[in-house]
Scaffold this motif. Structure first.
Motif, mmCIF file in Angstrom:
data_model
loop_
_atom_site.group_PDB
_atom_site.id
_atom_site.type_symbol
_atom_site.label_atom_id
_atom_site.label_comp_id
_atom_site.label_asym_id
_atom_site.label_seq_id
_atom_site.Cartn_x
_atom_site.Cartn_y
_atom_site.Cartn_z
ATOM 1 N N GLY A 125 -36.612 5.893 -1.699
ATOM 2 C CA GLY A 125 -37.582 4.851 -1.971
ATOM 3 C C GLY A 125 -38.485 5.129 -3.147
ATOM 4 N N ARG A 126 -37.946 5.837 -4.150
ATOM 5 C CA ARG A 126 -38.725 6.103 -5.352
ATOM 6 C C ARG A 126 -37.784 6.177 -6.555
ATOM 7 N NH1 ARG A 126 -39.410 11.426 -2.507
ATOM 8 N NH2 ARG A 126 -38.004 12.923 -3.506
ATOM 9 N N THR A 127 -38.374 6.248 -7.743
ATOM 10 C CA THR A 127 -37.579 6.337 -8.965
ATOM 11 C C THR A 127 -37.675 7.742 -9.550
ATOM 12 O OG1 THR A 127 -39.321 5.797 -10.568
ATOM 13 C CG2 THR A 127 -38.244 3.934 -9.431
ATOM 14 N N MET A 128 -36.862 7.997 -10.557
ATOM 15 C CA MET A 128 -36.900 9.318 -11.185
ATOM 16 C C MET A 128 -38.241 9.562 -11.879
ATOM 17 S SD MET A 128 -34.434 9.072 -14.547
ATOM 18 C CE MET A 128 -35.131 8.644 -16.159
ATOM 19 N N TRP A 129 -38.933 8.494 -12.245
ATOM 20 C CA TRP A 129 -40.224 8.636 -12.913
ATOM 21 C C TRP A 129 -41.317 9.060 -11.949
ATOM 22 C CZ3 TRP A 129 -36.679 4.802 -13.989
ATOM 23 C CH2 TRP A 129 -36.104 4.863 -15.268
ATOM 24 N N ASP A 130 -41.069 8.946 -10.652
ATOM 25 C CA ASP A 130 -42.011 9.415 -9.640
ATOM 26 C C ASP A 130 -41.882 10.916 -9.389
ATOM 27 O OD1 ASP A 130 -42.988 6.790 -9.116
ATOM 28 O OD2 ASP A 130 -41.237 6.408 -7.849
ATOM 29 N N PHE A 131 -40.785 11.508 -9.851
ATOM 30 C CA PHE A 131 -40.527 12.927 -9.609
ATOM 31 C C PHE A 131 -41.421 13.780 -10.499
ATOM 32 C CE2 PHE A 131 -38.100 16.855 -10.517
ATOM 33 C CZ PHE A 131 -37.932 17.326 -9.220
ATOM 34 N N ARG A 132 -42.016 14.821 -9.916
ATOM 35 C CA ARG A 132 -42.875 15.730 -10.661
ATOM 36 C C ARG A 132 -42.246 17.112 -10.690
ATOM 37 N NH1 ARG A 132 -44.093 11.762 -12.314
ATOM 38 N NH2 ARG A 132 -45.975 10.521 -12.031
ATOM 39 N N SER A 133 -42.155 17.675 -11.884
ATOM 40 C CA SER A 133 -41.556 18.989 -12.051
ATOM 41 C C SER A 133 -42.521 19.898 -12.793
ATOM 42 C CB SER A 133 -40.247 18.876 -12.847
ATOM 43 O OG SER A 133 -39.761 20.161 -13.176
ATOM 44 N N ALA A 134 -42.546 21.161 -12.388
ATOM 45 C CA ALA A 134 -43.357 22.152 -13.080
ATOM 46 C C ALA A 134 -42.531 22.932 -14.102
ATOM 47 C CB ALA A 134 -43.977 23.118 -12.069
ATOM 48 N N ALA A 135 -41.233 22.656 -14.163
ATOM 49 C CA ALA A 135 -40.347 23.410 -15.054
ATOM 50 C C ALA A 135 -40.545 22.977 -16.506
ATOM 51 C CB ALA A 135 -38.897 23.206 -14.638
ATOM 52 N N THR A 136 -40.555 23.948 -17.413
ATOM 53 C CA THR A 136 -40.662 23.626 -18.835
ATOM 54 C C THR A 136 -39.308 23.244 -19.421
ATOM 55 O OG1 THR A 136 -40.444 25.977 -19.354
ATOM 56 C CG2 THR A 136 -42.673 25.096 -19.192
ATOM 57 N N ASP A 137 -38.248 23.788 -18.871
ATOM 58 C CA ASP A 137 -36.891 23.462 -19.325
ATOM 59 C C ASP A 137 -36.022 23.220 -18.090
ATOM 60 O OD1 ASP A 137 -34.721 23.017 -20.941
ATOM 61 O OD2 ASP A 137 -34.311 25.147 -21.306
ATOM 62 N N PRO A 138 -36.211 22.078 -17.420
ATOM 63 C CA PRO A 138 -35.548 21.865 -16.122
ATOM 64 C C PRO A 138 -34.038 21.722 -16.246
ATOM 65 C CG PRO A 138 -36.621 19.860 -16.870
ATOM 66 C CD PRO A 138 -37.031 20.933 -17.822
ATOM 67 N N ILE A 139 -33.350 22.203 -15.219
ATOM 68 C CA ILE A 139 -31.905 22.027 -15.092
ATOM 69 C C ILE A 139 -31.685 21.063 -13.939
ATOM 70 C CG2 ILE A 139 -29.704 23.155 -14.616
ATOM 71 C CD1 ILE A 139 -30.927 25.724 -15.774
ATOM 72 N N ARG A 140 -30.937 20.005 -14.212
ATOM 73 C CA ARG A 140 -30.752 18.945 -13.213
ATOM 74 C C ARG A 140 -29.277 18.605 -13.076
ATOM 75 N NH1 ARG A 140 -35.994 16.061 -15.888
ATOM 76 N NH2 ARG A 140 -37.549 17.092 -14.586
ATOM 77 N N PHE A 141 -28.924 18.063 -11.903
ATOM 78 C CA PHE A 141 -27.534 17.764 -11.602
ATOM 79 C C PHE A 141 -27.397 16.415 -10.909
ATOM 80 C CE2 PHE A 141 -27.733 22.336 -11.897
ATOM 81 C CZ PHE A 141 -26.561 22.682 -12.552
ATOM 82 N N LEU A 142 -26.271 15.767 -11.177
ATOM 83 C CA LEU A 142 -25.777 14.649 -10.394
ATOM 84 C C LEU A 142 -24.680 15.199 -9.493
ATOM 85 C CD1 LEU A 142 -25.070 11.674 -9.615
ATOM 86 C CD2 LEU A 142 -23.640 11.616 -11.690
ATOM 87 N N VAL A 143 -24.822 14.972 -8.184
ATOM 88 C CA VAL A 143 -23.815 15.413 -7.218
ATOM 89 C C VAL A 143 -23.319 14.188 -6.468
ATOM 90 C CG1 VAL A 143 -23.296 16.999 -5.342
ATOM 91 C CG2 VAL A 143 -25.115 17.560 -6.960
ATOM 92 N N ILE A 144 -22.007 14.002 -6.434
ATOM 93 C CA ILE A 144 -21.392 12.868 -5.748
ATOM 94 C C ILE A 144 -20.465 13.412 -4.665
ATOM 95 C CG2 ILE A 144 -20.053 10.740 -5.976
ATOM 96 C CD1 ILE A 144 -20.636 10.886 -9.031
ATOM 97 N N SER A 145 -20.693 12.989 -3.434
ATOM 98 C CA SER A 145 -19.826 13.367 -2.316
ATOM 99 C C SER A 145 -19.041 12.130 -1.892
ATOM 100 C CB SER A 145 -20.664 13.899 -1.151
ATOM 101 O OG SER A 145 -19.829 14.255 -0.068
ATOM 102 N N HIS A 146 -17.734 12.197 -2.080
ATOM 103 C CA HIS A 146 -16.871 11.045 -1.794
ATOM 104 C C HIS A 146 -16.460 11.018 -0.324
ATOM 105 C CE1 HIS A 146 -16.391 10.031 -6.058
ATOM 106 N NE2 HIS A 146 -16.366 11.336 -6.265
ATOM 107 N N ALA A 147 -16.502 9.842 0.262
ATOM 108 C CA ALA A 147 -16.143 9.686 1.669
ATOM 109 C C ALA A 147 -14.657 9.915 1.879
ATOM 110 C CB ALA A 147 -16.519 8.289 2.150
#
Length: 198
Positions: A92-114
């Motif tokens: 119930g939120r967007t990526m712009w609501d996310f707060r990070s303290a990392a200066t060089d964040p590493i992020r991932f998209l993970v997809i789990s297929h049914a």
């Protein structure tokens, strides 16, 4: 209605992206308020773009298909394939609501297929509660076929140190929903959008 749209790049089209970047951003600008998340997937080293993710609210499936087809990268042949699914938002939120303290964040998209039938609603409710309490999650949602509502799995955007951490994050949920043999994709990912003026 929210849609999960993951466009996978065609090999050999990397040179098209910088040439079409302004046209791409201009196309996306009017949809900014409808976005849950957007951004490119990346090669394992984080250097090359490999696809584009948009989680977006649109009126219906016909509009979503038109949105994909009229996007400049698609028209120029950058994309080899497009996954278009309905997104059942768990946070119930967007990526712009996310707060990070990392200066060089590493992020991932993970997809789990049914690989089976839709789980019981009580299990989905339990996972929603668990995911909302996970500070590393940027976005998470259940996926369904846009044509018949069939269960298709789930996807997460997460800020974690590496691919192994991203896989661990999804393992328990995937095993509970799909069984241990479910197919899981992990892609480096970063926040998208028009770069801020300097």
């Amino acid at each position: 209605m929210l849609f999960f749209i993951y466009c996978r790049d065609r090999p050999g089209t990397q040179d098209l992206r910088p040439r079409l970047a302004e046209a791409h951003w201009a196309y996306m600008d009017p949809y900014e308020a409808q976005m849950v998340a957007r951004g490119p997937t990346l090669s394992a080293d984080g250097e090359a773009m490999t696809g584009s993710l948009h989680i977006i609210g649109l009126p219906d499936l016909a509009t979503a298909r038109r949105y994909v087809v009229e996007e400049p990268f698609h028209g120029a042949g950058v994309y080899e394939a497009v996954d278009l699914l309905v997104w059942d938002d768990a946070l119930g939120r967007t990526m712009w609501d996310f707060r990070s303290a990392a200066t060089d964040p590493i992020r991932f998209l993970v997809i789990s297929h049914a690989n089976g039938d839709e789980p019981e609603p009580s299990l989905l409710d339990r996972l929603r509660a668990e995911w909302r309490a996970a500070p590393e999650l940027i976005a998470a949602g259940f996926l369904r076929s846009p044509d018949d509502g069939r269960w298709a799995g789930f996807a997460m955007l997460a800020e974690v140190p590496d691919e192994s951490a991203a896989r661990r994050l999804v393992e328990a949920s995937a095993a509970g929903l799909h069984g241990p043999a479910s197919e899981v994709e992990v892609h480096r990912w970063r926040f998208g959008g028009r770069p801020a003026a300097r």
